[in-house]
Enzyme design. Structure first.
Site, short mmCIF file in Angstrom:
data_model
loop_
_atom_site.label_atom_id
_atom_site.label_comp_id
_atom_site.label_asym_id
_atom_site.label_seq_id
_atom_site.Cartn_x
_atom_site.Cartn_y
_atom_site.Cartn_z
N HIS A 272 0.82 -1.22 0.00
CA HIS A 272 0.00 0.00 0.00
C HIS A 272 0.86 1.27 0.00
O HIS A 272 0.81 2.03 -0.95
CB HIS A 272 -1.01 0.03 1.15
CG HIS A 272 -1.97 -1.10 1.13
ND1 HIS A 272 -2.79 -1.36 0.06
CD2 HIS A 272 -2.26 -2.06 2.06
CE1 HIS A 272 -3.52 -2.43 0.31
NE2 HIS A 272 -3.22 -2.87 1.52
N ASP A 321 -5.43 -7.83 -3.54
CA ASP A 321 -5.77 -7.61 -2.14
C ASP A 321 -7.12 -8.20 -1.75
O ASP A 321 -7.27 -9.41 -1.59
CB ASP A 321 -5.70 -6.12 -1.85
CG ASP A 321 -5.72 -5.79 -0.36
OD1 ASP A 321 -5.80 -6.72 0.45
OD2 ASP A 321 -5.65 -4.60 0.00
#
Length: 460
Positions: A272, A321
């Site tokens: 991220h 994800d």
């Protein structure tokens, strides 16, 4: 020996025409641009078989960041707006209902969906370790073994990033409720369990430090020492609140805290990396960073400084994800388009850079994959150039027009796992339907309040 032939192949960071690919035992042994598919390979008088690969052929994609069980939430978390906290309640409901058998069924279907999207290897960020009450199964790695078997049956490779998860907040609050499934008590408990995991031909064992809120600073250096030589991933600065709480507790950012304790190494991947200071960018330069654009937009996380990190020397990879979407074209397009929106400038990444990010197998420990080159694993993804999306596109730029629906054939380790847009051994839509229905039939209804509370961190 098997020979493939394709009109357009991505080789050495550029498009080549009329390429012959020779494969032996799942490894590429010959790459010949402008080659004659009928000519024998060196030292061979005949071919075992020749297969024409249609459209544009790309190296197999690597999904560097996956939470397989989150796939059960797709299309079920949007009623009435809501917030991360309403999303998390549903996620906890799914997590609480899984056992090794149902986890295997779901993961097998999810990994088969990845195969349809051209993904030939996945990094599974695995923290759903124990029973619903936190008590280990008779086999303490039963859930991890289910994931490894699921990947094998879907035909893709897996790096099991077994995750250390000890606390629920930066200030060390204990795990409660379903989070008890995630914890091993302490670092020694985690080490004792993970020491029993073994690599397989299609599976590597890596590690993950869940986040600065899930691992006390006092354990970070020892974790780094015990995981030396492994692929190691960590959720980093996905929310501003994580940075604020880390600053209040430790007087530094998460990236700085991990640097203090020696977590950043060449094989450590920051996942991220959304809210970074200039100093954080300097720290991550020369390391690896995984962006997950479709999840980061689905959860309203923000836009990370991808181009700045790349310019600082970071190597980028991509992950799906939470699987709000499983489509590496959408991820790589998100990497480019997000940076355009943030900077108001076009052309932030070249097609070669985007393909390299989508095919970055090194980020999950597979250094022998991710390129169409001699000595690399025979992973090929065929993309239609005549669909309503790609018709008329320059083949060298078609990745910015294509979607996963344009993938017709996928070869992983020399084995055909997708043919004519269908998985060769799994009815993927039916497998997904069955696995998700078994988990959600008794789940609570989707929450409706438009809660906008700022929480401490999205990664549950």
């Amino acid at each position: 020996m098997k020979t493939y032939f394709a009109s357009y192949v991505w080789v050495g960071g550029r498009l080549e025409r009329d390429v012959r690919l020779d494969v032996h035992r799942g490894v590429i042994v010959g790459v010949t641009p402008s080659g004659d598919p009928s000519a024998p390979a060196p030292g061979k008088s005949a071919r075992e078989s020749i297969m024409k690969l249609p459209g544009l052929v790309l190296p197999g994609f690597a999904n560097a960041h996956s939470h397989a069980f989150h796939r059960a939430l797709r299309g079920r978390t949007h009623a009435g707006g809501g917030s991360f906290w309403t999303w998390r309640d549903l996620m906890y409901s799914v997590a609480g209902g899984l056992d090794p058998d149902s986890y295997y069924a779901l993961a097998r279907a999810v990994y088969a969906e990845m195969a349809l999207a051209g993904i030939t290897a996945v990094g599974e960020f695995h923290y759903l370790h124990h029973g619903p009450d936190g008590v280990p199964y008779a086999d303490p790695n039963a859930m991890g073994h289910a994931l490894v078997q699921a990947a094998a049956d879907a035909g893709i490779r897996i790096t099991l990033l077994d995750t250390l998860y000890l606390t629920s907040s930066v200030d060390g609050k204990p795990l409660e409720g379903v989070q008890r499934r995630y914890g091993d008590g302490d670092l020694d408990g985690w080490s004792a369990r993970t020491d029993q995991l073994r690599a397989q031909p299609h599976a590597k064992i890596g590690a993950a430090l869940h986040s600065v809120r899930a691992v006390p600073a006092s354990d970070m250096a020892l974790f780094a020492d015990r995981t030396a030589g492994l692929p190691v991933h960590v959720h980093l600065s996905e929310q501003r609140a994580e940075n604020e709480q880390t600053l209040a507790t430790y007087g530094c950012t998460p990236a700085e805290l991990l640097e203090r304790h020696g977590v950043w190494r060449a094989d450590t991947v920051a996942v991220h990396a959304t809210h970074l200071t200039d100093r954080d960018v300097d720290i991550l330069g020369g390391h690896q960073v995984c962006f997950c654009p479709t999840t980061e937009r689905d959860l309203a996380d923000g836009i990370g400084p991808a181009r700045r990190l790349a310019d600082a020397g970071a190597t980028l990879s991509l992950g799906s994800d939470s699987h709000a979407v499983i489509d590496q074209f959408e991820e790589l397009r998100g990497l480019e388009m997000n940076d355009r929106l943030a900077t108001e400038r076009r052309g932030r990444f070249t097609p070669a850079e985007l393909i390299a990010a989508a095919a970055n197998h090194q980020s999950i420990g597979w250094s022998d994959a991710g390129e169409i080159a001699v000595g690399k694993r025979a992973d090929f993804v065929c993309v239609r150039l005549d669909s309503v999306r790609t018709a008329g596109a320059d083949p060298a730029q078609a990745i910015l027009a294509a979607t996963a629906a344009d993938i017709t054939h996928v070869v992983a380790d020399g084995r055909l796992i997708v043919s004519d847009g269908r998985h060769t051994s799994i009815d993927v839509p039916q497998a997904l339907t069955d696995a998700i229905r078994s988990l959600t039939d008794n789940a609570p209804p989707s929450p409706t309040p438009a809660d906008t509370t700022l929480g401490e961190g999205r990664r549950a």
